[in-house]
Write an enzyme that holds these catalytic residues in place. Sequence first.
Site, PDB file in Angstrom:
ATOM      1  N   LEU A   1       0.926  -1.203  -0.010  1.00 49.34           N
ATOM      2  CA  LEU A   1       0.170  -0.004  -0.104  1.00 49.34           C
ATOM      3  C   LEU A   1       0.981   1.281   0.124  1.00 49.34           C
ATOM      4  O   LEU A   1       1.908   1.340   0.325  1.00 49.34           O
ATOM      5  CB  LEU A   1      -1.020   0.019   1.257  1.00 49.34           C
ATOM      6  N   ASP A   2       0.408   2.221  -0.439  1.00 54.11           N
ATOM      7  CA  ASP A   2       1.236   3.665  -0.714  1.00 54.11           C
ATOM      8  C   ASP A   2       1.254   4.237   1.025  1.00 54.11           C
ATOM      9  O   ASP A   2       0.600   3.865   1.642  1.00 54.11           O
ATOM     10  CB  ASP A   2       0.507   4.611  -1.395  1.00 54.11           C
ATOM     11  N   ARG A   3       2.472   4.908   0.992  1.00 57.28           N
ATOM     12  CA  ARG A   3       2.907   5.222   2.496  1.00 57.28           C
ATOM     13  C   ARG A   3       1.826   5.842   2.923  1.00 57.28           C
ATOM     14  O   ARG A   3       1.478   5.596   4.211  1.00 57.28           O
ATOM     15  CB  ARG A   3       4.008   6.094   2.257  1.00 57.28           C
TER      16      ARG A   3
ATOM     17  N   ARG B   1      -5.180   6.824  -7.222  1.00 59.35           N
ATOM     18  CA  ARG B   1      -4.945   8.012  -7.034  1.00 59.35           C
ATOM     19  C   ARG B   1      -4.889   8.586  -8.679  1.00 59.35           C
ATOM     20  O   ARG B   1      -5.237   9.857  -9.146  1.00 59.35           O
ATOM     21  CB  ARG B   1      -3.646   8.239  -6.581  1.00 59.35           C
TER      22      ARG B   1
END
Length: 217
Positions: free
Chosen positions: A59-61, A168
């Site tokens: 998962l993105d930060r 995103r």
Amino acid sequence: MTPEIVYEDNHVLVAVKPAGVLSQSDGSGAPDILNIIKDYIKVRDNKPGNVYLGLIHRLDRNVEGVMVFAKTSKAASRLSEQVRNRKVTKKYRAEVTGTLSNKSGTLTNYLLKNEKTNITKVFDRDPGIKDAKLSTLDYEVMEEKTFQGKATTWVDVKLGTGRSHQIRVQFAHIGHPLVGDVKYKGPADGGKIHLQSYLIGFFHPVTKEYMEYTLFS
């Protein structure tokens, strides 16, 4: 940091990755959920050697969400195969800017990530570039809200593919960047991106039973 473990047996572990924490180490020394859980298990179980924990997906930060990890190499292999064959269910909630004209739909693009800039580029058609990957997601409008006085929309998203920055960048491409996602031209919210990976479903690597976990379980 004590990890929030949702489920654990001898083969798999499901935990919540907080926003702001990396999925795995990037060499910067910033905290990552993989090593946080490994360190926790080492102390909890009084293990003298290294703790095995296989990273199955990322998962993105700045994204909070549920993640599944493998506790054996065999489980890692079988779970990774499910990811490749798109048998793992992932659902997200995101707040996008503006009002969506369609209450539900599918976004299909080709995505190409620049590893140096950590920015993903979107193409409407196959650009004929080797590393550009077909990427799809389905969305459904949940509710319309406002952020800083401007219209926003909360959407429920189901990924067809799991590409870097996919949700995103695909919403930004149609003119609806996520709230807080300044990288893709969304309005700032103190470093917080309005995106949660709230559900993950998979088949247990040993029992073959379908298992599903959410942030709210």
